[in-house]
Design a protein around this motif. Structure first.
Motif, PDB file in Angstrom:
ATOM      1  N   MET A 141       0.842  -1.175   0.000  1.00 51.91           N
ATOM      2  CA  MET A 141       0.000   0.000   0.000  1.00 51.91           C
ATOM      3  C   MET A 141       0.890   1.242   0.000  1.00 51.91           C
ATOM      4  N   ILE A 142       0.416   2.275  -0.679  1.00 50.06           N
ATOM      5  CA  ILE A 142       1.096   3.566  -0.679  1.00 50.06           C
ATOM      6  C   ILE A 142       0.186   4.545   0.058  1.00 50.06           C
ATOM      7  N   PHE A 143       0.759   5.272   1.001  1.00 48.37           N
ATOM      8  CA  PHE A 143       0.000   6.281   1.734  1.00 48.37           C
ATOM      9  C   PHE A 143       0.582   7.653   1.411  1.00 48.37           C
ATOM     10  N   VAL A 144      -0.302   8.577   1.026  1.00 48.85           N
ATOM     11  CA  VAL A 144       0.094   9.944   0.674  1.00 48.85           C
ATOM     12  C   VAL A 144      -0.580  10.898   1.636  1.00 48.85           C
ATOM     13  N   THR A 145       0.178  11.829   2.198  1.00 51.29           N
ATOM     14  CA  THR A 145      -0.404  12.858   3.045  1.00 51.29           C
ATOM     15  C   THR A 145       0.110  14.228   2.628  1.00 51.29           C
ATOM     16  N   VAL A 146      -0.811  15.178   2.515  1.00 55.26           N
ATOM     17  CA  VAL A 146      -0.439  16.540   2.128  1.00 55.26           C
ATOM     18  C   VAL A 146      -0.555  17.500   3.310  1.00 55.26           C
TER      19      VAL A 146
END
Length: 168
Positions: free
Chosen positions: A1-6
């Motif tokens: 899984m790839i998790f992206v947070t801005v």
């Protein structure tokens, strides 16, 4: 899984959110992608997303992720480091109206140079290459990255051992 947070900065970071969503659409990313979009106005069509996640869910997502992609805010990339991840840091840039100045780029580059434990990507074309080659990039990074706390504790333990030997 790839998790992206801005993060939670009030300016959108559509450039990152849309780019990752497009990589998923094209099939370049095969695994699940979860994005915390913050105040971005682009709504992903091919990735699971939420504007915000409770902190414990953020920690869970980071811990479960193979790759963590963050903006250049220190809180967002320090937490993955604390759970043993090498984050990919994409700094917000003033030229795209993502922040008021380029302090995220300056700060994240300085951390990368001094600590060697984050991967900074400013160009979206490089982000695609970084995601596709992440495991090899991380494997090539210095394996002996140690925290200052661990080094301090080791030295302190040695001093205590020597003091106890002298007392006997």
């Amino acid at each position: 899984m790839i998790f992206v947070t801005v993060g939670t900065h009030e300016q959108p970071f559509n450039r990152l959110v849309k780019f990752v969503d497009e990589l998923k659409e094209k099939g370049l990313i095969k695994e699940e992608v979860i994005i915390q979009t913050g105040f971005s106005t682009y709504e992903p069509k091919y990735c699971t997303w939420s504007k915000l996640f409770p902190y414990q869910e953020m920690v869970k997502n980071v811990a479960s992720a193979r790759i963590v992609i963050t903006h250049g805010g220190p809180s967002s990339f320090i937490m993955p480091l604390q759970v043993g991840k090498i984050p990919v840091v994409v700094p917000r840039q003033k030229q795209f109206d993502e922040h008021v100045n380029n302090h995220q780029a300056d700060f994240s580059k300085a951390v990368a140079e001094r600590q060697g434990n984050i991967i900074v990507v400013e160009d979206m074309n490089e982000l695609e290459k970084t995601i596709l080659n992440y495991n090899a990039i991380v494997k090539a990074m210095p394996a002996a990255l140690e925290s200052n706390n661990a080094l301090f504790n080791e030295k302190f333990e040695g001093i205590v051992d020597e003091l106890l030997k002298e007392r006997k």
